[in-house]
Design a protein around this motif. Structure first.
Motif, PDB file in Angstrom:
ATOM      1  N   UNK A  83       0.795  -1.223  -0.164  1.00 14.97           N
ATOM      2  CA  UNK A  83       0.007   0.112   0.035  1.00 14.97           C
ATOM      3  C   UNK A  83       0.798   1.190  -0.083  1.00 14.97           C
ATOM      4  N   UNK A  84       2.042   1.237   0.408  1.00  6.56           N
ATOM      5  CA  UNK A  84       2.770   2.540   0.524  1.00  6.56           C
ATOM      6  C   UNK A  84       4.201   2.126  -0.423  1.00  6.56           C
ATOM      7  N   UNK A  85       4.985   3.377  -0.406  1.00  6.76           N
ATOM      8  CA  UNK A  85       6.375   3.280  -0.992  1.00  6.76           C
ATOM      9  C   UNK A  85       7.312   2.524  -0.023  1.00  6.76           C
ATOM     10  N   UNK A  86       7.506   1.407  -0.707  1.00  9.74           N
ATOM     11  CA  UNK A  86       8.635   0.291   0.078  1.00  9.74           C
ATOM     12  C   UNK A  86       9.941   0.943   0.356  1.00  9.74           C
ATOM     13  N   UNK A  87      10.389   1.777  -0.519  1.00 12.42           N
ATOM     14  CA  UNK A  87      11.889   2.297  -0.191  1.00 12.42           C
ATOM     15  C   UNK A  87      11.759   3.187   0.973  1.00 12.42           C
ATOM     16  N   UNK A  88      10.482   4.183   1.123  1.00  9.31           N
ATOM     17  CA  UNK A  88      10.318   4.887   2.135  1.00  9.31           C
ATOM     18  C   UNK A  88      10.029   3.742   3.602  1.00  9.31           C
ATOM     19  N   UNK A  89       9.166   2.910   3.428  1.00 11.62           N
ATOM     20  CA  UNK A  89       9.222   1.971   4.560  1.00 11.62           C
ATOM     21  C   UNK A  89      10.634   1.411   5.133  1.00 11.62           C
ATOM     22  N   UNK A  90      11.375   0.961   4.229  1.00 10.91           N
ATOM     23  CA  UNK A  90      12.513   0.429   4.593  1.00 10.91           C
ATOM     24  C   UNK A  90      13.548   1.478   5.465  1.00 10.91           C
ATOM     25  N   UNK A  91      13.565   2.701   4.789  1.00  8.67           N
ATOM     26  CA  UNK A  91      14.318   3.753   5.468  1.00  8.67           C
ATOM     27  C   UNK A  91      13.656   3.983   6.747  1.00  8.67           C
ATOM     28  N   UNK A  92      12.432   4.205   7.037  1.00  4.84           N
ATOM     29  CA  UNK A  92      11.807   4.359   8.298  1.00  4.84           C
ATOM     30  C   UNK A  92      12.096   3.276   9.274  1.00  4.84           C
ATOM     31  N   UNK A  93      11.662   2.089   8.829  1.00  4.56           N
ATOM     32  CA  UNK A  93      12.070   0.859   9.866  1.00  4.56           C
ATOM     33  C   UNK A  93      13.521   0.814  10.332  1.00  4.56           C
ATOM     34  N   UNK A  94      14.637   1.038   9.233  1.00  8.24           N
ATOM     35  CA  UNK A  94      15.951   0.764   9.846  1.00  8.24           C
ATOM     36  C   UNK A  94      16.150   2.363  10.808  1.00  8.24           C
ATOM     37  N   UNK A  95      15.692   3.238  10.430  1.00  4.18           N
ATOM     38  CA  UNK A  95      15.965   4.539  11.320  1.00  4.18           C
ATOM     39  C   UNK A  95      15.511   4.251  12.651  1.00  4.18           C
ATOM     40  N   UNK A  96      14.229   3.654  12.672  1.00  9.31           N
ATOM     41  CA  UNK A  96      13.586   3.459  13.625  1.00  9.31           C
ATOM     42  C   UNK A  96      14.271   2.460  14.570  1.00  9.31           C
ATOM     43  N   UNK A  97      14.726   1.437  13.984  1.00  5.45           N
ATOM     44  CA  UNK A  97      15.667   0.228  14.698  1.00  5.45           C
ATOM     45  C   UNK A  97      16.772   0.882  15.354  1.00  5.45           C
ATOM     46  N   UNK A  98      17.564   1.914  14.598  1.00  5.92           N
ATOM     47  CA  UNK A  98      18.638   2.312  15.278  1.00  5.92           C
ATOM     48  C   UNK A  98      18.470   3.311  16.215  1.00  5.92           C
ATOM     49  N   UNK A  99      17.304   4.242  16.242  1.00  4.21           N
ATOM     50  CA  UNK A  99      16.762   4.994  17.324  1.00  4.21           C
ATOM     51  C   UNK A  99      16.569   4.223  18.647  1.00  4.21           C
ATOM     52  N   UNK A 100      15.707   2.885  18.314  1.00  5.84           N
ATOM     53  CA  UNK A 100      15.492   2.465  19.493  1.00  5.84           C
ATOM     54  C   UNK A 100      16.697   1.475  20.245  1.00  5.84           C
ATOM     55  N   UNK A 101      17.709   1.237  19.395  1.00  8.62           N
ATOM     56  CA  UNK A 101      18.827   0.643  20.056  1.00  8.62           C
ATOM     57  C   UNK A 101      19.598   1.665  20.685  1.00  8.62           C
ATOM     58  N   UNK A 102      19.512   2.627  20.248  1.00 13.39           N
ATOM     59  CA  UNK A 102      20.297   3.799  20.990  1.00 13.39           C
ATOM     60  C   UNK A 102      19.629   4.201  22.172  1.00 13.39           C
ATOM     61  N   UNK A 103      18.265   4.383  22.176  1.00 15.22           N
ATOM     62  CA  UNK A 103      17.641   4.543  23.412  1.00 15.22           C
ATOM     63  C   UNK A 103      18.004   3.697  24.390  1.00 15.22           C
ATOM     64  N   UNK A 104      17.887   2.370  24.002  1.00 17.36           N
ATOM     65  CA  UNK A 104      18.244   1.215  24.729  1.00 17.36           C
ATOM     66  C   UNK A 104      19.632   1.226  25.502  1.00 17.36           C
ATOM     67  N   UNK A 105      20.379   1.780  24.805  1.00 17.76           N
ATOM     68  CA  UNK A 105      22.013   1.848  25.212  1.00 17.76           C
ATOM     69  C   UNK A 105      22.047   3.199  26.206  1.00 17.76           C
TER      70      UNK A 105
END
Length: 417
Positions: A69-91
């Motif tokens: 339903x959405x732009x797959x490139x944008x989904x991948x960018x958003x998900x990996x950025x969110x993953x990085x932010x999540x790990x950074x917050x955990x650290x």
């Protein structure tokens, strides 16, 4: 004229997968070692990991709908950025007092994000590539995953031993942000689907349309999913549970032998992925039944050797050779199966169908592990009672599927004509 495999888009996707998988593997290794050190309990971490897989299983179909339903490139960018932010917050929030709570929360978040990322990445491959290059592309992705699995735990272990958990977390953050950066430069055509009703209605509509497609319009896809699940049930149950049990408990060998066995399996997976790429244009679809049957053939020697009056090292060597053969074959079969499903699925459904593929695999593997955990415990003194019958069952099932693969080959030829 042969189309180029490593286009700009595909090269960027592979670079992103390399950094993302590397970050994931060093992260999971460091988290497991830290929890074991803090709690001294493998059961606690196993429970956390098991709980963390539930969101992926439940949310993967929604991930497939979003991918269509959405732009797959944008989904991948958003998900990996969110993953990085999540790990950074955990650290940043991690301390000895809240370690289990923070790590549990992080693993659940990663599981949720993974439910949306996996179908999106798999849906991108047939958008970027065509024909036999789809199989070659899947083979390359599998090779990157296997290489990361082979190298990342060693480097992650060294980094963790020297510097501790937080530096490993920061290193994985860098990997995820690098992945998002690579993906920013991917250019994909985006087919915007008109919204029809509310969110629940859209989800229901997309789910029903995709299920109708694989159950009525393309029944070969659902049958291929069942065969893939069937092979994963036996192979993953035998390798993931059986390998450490056979090496450490039955043969009584130390951890070095088990580590060597794991490395051998990783190499076998890489070789299987390379073979799949080489065979993409040569292997006929009906030969997949022979591949499936060969899984069972490889299991049988591992059982027979426990009937022979030979020493533990010989039993170990033959068992590892058999398991490596299975690992290489399942790698080839899985790549061809996923590629055939991708080729037969239209672009507006590919995300959802790929989500079903990963969901079925995720559901079946733990069941296989539980079943074989029970069987291996029950027959640990007569291990051949488990391995030989399993090999025979898989071999018969593979040969029985020959007519299905022949029909699928004819359909594929008609589509190509």
């Amino acid at each position: 004229m042969t189309e180029k495999l490593f286009t700009k888009n595909f090269s960027l996707l592979i670079l992103g997968q390399l950094t993302s998988l590397f970050g994931n593997f060093i992260l999971k290794l460091a988290l497991s070692m830290y929890i074991l050190e803090v709690t001294g309990s493998a059961a606690i971490f196993a429970g956390i990991l098991s709980a963390a897989t539930i969101p992926t299983i439940l949310l993967s179909p929604l991930g497939g709908i979003l991918a269509d339903r959405a732009d797959r490139r944008n989904i991948m960018v958003a998900l990996d950025a969110l993953t990085g932010v999540s790990v950074l917050c955990a650290a940043l929030f991690l301390s000895e007092r809240n370690a289990i709570a923070v790590i549990s929360t992080l693993l659940i978040i990663l599981s949720i994000l993974g439910a949306f990322e996996t179908p999106t990445v798999q849906a991108c491959i047939p958008t970027m590539l065509q024909g036999d290059n789809i199989m070659k592309g899947n083979a390359v992705v599998n090779q990157v995953a296997s290489l990361s699995y082979l190298v990342a735990p060693m480097l992650g272990g060294v980094l963790y031993a020297m510097l501790g958990l937080k530096p490993v977390l920061y290193a994985s953050v860098v990997c995820f942000f690098m992945t998002a950066l690579f993906e920013c430069f991917i250019k994909l055509s985006c087919q915007h689907t008109l919204k029809q009703g509310g969110v629940l209605q859209i989800v229901k509509q997309d789910f029903l349309s995709s299920m109708q497609y694989i159950s009525k319009e393309q029944t070969s896809i659902s049958k291929m999913l069942l065969l893939t699940a069937f092979s994963r049930f036996f192979v993953m149950g035998i390798t993931i549970v059986g390998l450490p049990f056979l090496v450490r408990t039955v043969l009584g060998l130390n951890a070095k032998y088990y580590g060597a066995a794991e490395s051998a399996l990783a190499v076998a997976t890489i070789l299987g992925s390379i073979a799949a790429g080489v065979l993409a244009e040569k292997l006929k679809i009906h030969k997949l039944s022979v591949l499936l049957a060969s899984l069972g053939i490889f299991m049988i020697p591992a059982g027979i050797v426990f009937l022979l009056p030979v020493n533990g090292i010989i039993k170990y060597s033959i068992t590892i050779a058999s398991f490596c053969g299975m690992q290489a074959v399942i790698s080839i079969f899985s790549i061809f199966a996923v590629s055939l499903i991708q080729q037969r699925t239209p672009n507006h459904l590919i995300g959802k169908v790929m989500a079903y593929t990963s969901t079925v695999t995720l559901c079946v593997q733990p069941i296989g592990q539980i079943v074989y955990g029970f069987l291996l415990d029950r027959f640990h003194n007569v291990i051949y009672f488990v391995l030989i019958p399993t090999g025979i069952i898989v071999c018969i099932a593979g040969l029985s599927a020959m007519s299905f693969f022949r029909n699928m080959e004819r359909e594929q030829q008609e589509l190509a004509a």
